[in-house]
Scaffold this motif. Sequence first.
Motif, PDB file in Angstrom:
ATOM      1  N   ALA A  33       0.827  -1.194   0.000  1.00 45.50           N
ATOM      2  CA  ALA A  33       0.000   0.000   0.000  1.00 45.50           C
ATOM      3  C   ALA A  33       0.865   1.249   0.000  1.00 45.50           C
ATOM      4  N   GLU A  34       0.411   2.278  -0.714  1.00 46.31           N
ATOM      5  CA  GLU A  34       1.076   3.560  -0.740  1.00 46.31           C
ATOM      6  C   GLU A  34       0.415   4.478   0.287  1.00 46.31           C
ATOM      7  N   PRO A  35       1.039   5.633   0.601  1.00 40.75           N
ATOM      8  CA  PRO A  35       0.432   6.555   1.560  1.00 40.75           C
ATOM      9  C   PRO A  35      -1.018   6.866   1.188  1.00 40.75           C
ATOM     10  N   PRO A  36      -1.905   6.873   2.187  1.00 48.42           N
ATOM     11  CA  PRO A  36      -3.347   6.973   1.908  1.00 48.42           C
ATOM     12  C   PRO A  36      -3.815   8.393   1.609  1.00 48.42           C
ATOM     13  N   GLU A  37      -3.575   8.869   0.374  1.00 49.60           N
ATOM     14  CA  GLU A  37      -4.063  10.194  -0.001  1.00 49.60           C
ATOM     15  C   GLU A  37      -5.580  10.281   0.155  1.00 49.60           C
ATOM     16  N   ASN A  38      -6.292   9.226  -0.242  1.00 53.19           N
ATOM     17  CA  ASN A  38      -7.686   9.059   0.145  1.00 53.19           C
ATOM     18  C   ASN A  38      -7.961   7.568   0.217  1.00 53.19           C
ATOM     19  N   ALA A  39      -9.114   7.202   0.717  1.00 51.98           N
ATOM     20  CA  ALA A  39      -9.376   5.788   0.993  1.00 51.98           C
ATOM     21  C   ALA A  39      -9.321   4.930  -0.267  1.00 51.98           C
ATOM     22  N   VAL A  40      -9.874   5.429  -1.357  1.00 52.14           N
ATOM     23  CA  VAL A  40      -9.882   4.642  -2.592  1.00 52.14           C
ATOM     24  C   VAL A  40      -8.467   4.395  -3.090  1.00 52.14           C
ATOM     25  N   LEU A  41      -7.628   5.417  -3.087  1.00 47.20           N
ATOM     26  CA  LEU A  41      -6.258   5.247  -3.565  1.00 47.20           C
ATOM     27  C   LEU A  41      -5.463   4.330  -2.641  1.00 47.20           C
ATOM     28  N   HIS A  42      -5.650   4.481  -1.348  1.00 56.44           N
ATOM     29  CA  HIS A  42      -4.960   3.607  -0.399  1.00 56.44           C
ATOM     30  C   HIS A  42      -5.342   2.144  -0.626  1.00 56.44           C
ATOM     31  N   TRP A  43      -6.637   1.878  -0.715  1.00 62.05           N
ATOM     32  CA  TRP A  43      -7.071   0.491  -0.850  1.00 62.05           C
ATOM     33  C   TRP A  43      -6.831  -0.065  -2.245  1.00 62.05           C
ATOM     34  N   SER A  44      -6.721   0.804  -3.217  1.00 65.17           N
ATOM     35  CA  SER A  44      -6.286   0.355  -4.537  1.00 65.17           C
ATOM     36  C   SER A  44      -4.858  -0.174  -4.467  1.00 65.17           C
ATOM     37  N   ALA A  97     -17.366   7.305   4.787  1.00 69.59           N
ATOM     38  CA  ALA A  97     -16.976   6.824   3.456  1.00 69.59           C
ATOM     39  C   ALA A  97     -15.688   6.026   3.523  1.00 69.59           C
ATOM     40  N   ASP A  98     -14.751   6.445   4.370  1.00 69.58           N
ATOM     41  CA  ASP A  98     -13.491   5.722   4.481  1.00 69.58           C
ATOM     42  C   ASP A  98     -13.715   4.295   4.985  1.00 69.58           C
ATOM     43  N   ALA A  99     -14.568   4.155   5.981  1.00 73.63           N
ATOM     44  CA  ALA A  99     -14.869   2.820   6.495  1.00 73.63           C
ATOM     45  C   ALA A  99     -15.579   1.977   5.439  1.00 73.63           C
ATOM     46  N   ALA A 100     -16.458   2.601   4.668  1.00 75.47           N
ATOM     47  CA  ALA A 100     -17.186   1.877   3.628  1.00 75.47           C
ATOM     48  C   ALA A 100     -16.236   1.354   2.565  1.00 75.47           C
ATOM     49  N   VAL A 101     -15.305   2.183   2.127  1.00 78.14           N
ATOM     50  CA  VAL A 101     -14.330   1.775   1.107  1.00 78.14           C
ATOM     51  C   VAL A 101     -13.455   0.637   1.622  1.00 78.14           C
TER      52      VAL A 101
END
Length: 421
Positions: A33-44, A97-101
Motif C-alpha cells: 500500500a502507498e500513503p493513503p491520499e484518500n481511501a480509494v487510492l490507499h485500498w487500490s 466513506a473511508d470505512a465503507a471503502v
Amino acid sequence: MNPVRITIGLAATTVLVAVLAIGPAGTSAAQSAEPPENAVLHWSGVASGAIAAGRPPASSTVLGGMVHAAMYDAVAAVEGGLDPFATGVTAPPDASADAAVAQAARDVLVTRVPGQAASVQLAYDAYMAAIPDGPAKDAGKAVGAVAAAGMLAMRLGDHYDDVVPYVQPTPGPGVFEPIAPTPPVDVKLGGVRPFTYASQSEYRPDLPFDLTKKRYARDVAEVQELGRATSTTRTSTQTETTRFFTEHPFLQYGRALRGLAVARGLDLRESARLLAYVHVATADTMIACWEAKYHYYFWRPDHAIQRAETDGNPETAPDPTWRPLVVGNHPEYPSGHGCTTAALAESLHNYFGTKRLGLVISSTVTGTTRTYESLDDLVADVENARVWGGLHFRTTMEKTMKHFPQIARDVGKHHFLKNKD
C-alpha cells in the motif's frame, strides 16, 4: 446490467459486518500500500499488491475490476453523484466513506484472493483503527459490506477459478506451440464471464495475417532483426524501452493511475469513478483479448522465424537459432500488453476529455520514470517495445491498439461516465 438496490439501517450494521468477516491465511499485501491520499487510492494500492502476488497480469485485471467496482458502489452510496455499478446501497446518514471503502475492498479481497487474506486483514485492522469508533464508522462498515456482497454475488459462478487445461491444436504453420517449460498463461481467461457484455467473443477481432503476403514477410523481417535476444541492430534506447514495459502491467499501470489521481487532485468520489472505470474496462478488455488469443492460436515470432521454411512465403528466411529478448508463453495475437494499454489509454482519454495528461509511469525493472504528455506516445512506446522485445509482430500491435479501445468506450458510455460533468 441493472444494479441491485439495498437499504441499510443502523441496527443491521453489526450483523452484516460479522457475517462477512472472513479471512484465511495469506502473505504480503499490506506492504504494497502507498500513503493513503484518500481511501480509494490507499485500498487500490493494497488490492494491487494482494492481487498481483503470484498471479499473471491478465487474470489480475478481473480481480482488480471486482475490488474497484465494489469500492465505487460503496462511495456511490455514501457520497452520492454516481450511478451504482453492481449494487445500489442506501446509506445511513453520516456513514463514514473511508470505512465503507475499506470494508468493501477487504471483503472482496479475502473472499476472492484468499492466499493474501491475512495480510489484507492486517492492512484493514490498521486502517480501521485510525477511524474513530461510533455510529458513523459502523454505518460505513455496513455499507461497504453490502457493496462487497453485491459484487461477490454478481461474480458468483464467473468461471474465474475454473481449472482449464491447455489443449494443443494440430501443430503446423501459423499455429502456436508453447515456448517455455511452464504451461501457457491464463488459458482459462477467455472463458471468464465479462462484467459488461454477454459473450466473450462479442469483441473478437479478425485475424489480420496471411502467411503468404508481403506484409507478413515485412513483419517477420522486422522482429527477426530487432527482437533477437542478441541483436546488434537494436539500440540501447530501444532495449531500455522494451525492458521498461516488462514490469507486471497491473502493478505498473495501477501505480501510475493512482499517481495521476493525486496529481489531478481528484476527490474520493472522482477517484472511485476513475479507478473503477479503468479497472472494469481493462478487465473486460482482457477477457476479450484472451478469448481471441485462444481462438486463433497464432504462433509467436519464435517459431515463425525458426520454422519460416514452412510458412509458404518465399520472402521469409528461417533461423533455427533465433530467440527473443523477452519470452511470452501464450498465443501471439492479439497482444496482451497492447490490450491493457488500449484499455488504460482510452479510459483516461474518455474520463479527462483529452489525451494530453502528463501521465507519469515508473518501472521497477529499469528503475526509471517516464512522463507521457500524450497518451498516443504511450501507445507508440508499448507498440514498439513488444516488437523490439521479439514478442509480437508489428501488425499485431497496430491491430490490437486500433480494435480494443472500443470496449473502454462502451464501458464508459453505459456505466461510469453517464452522469459525469
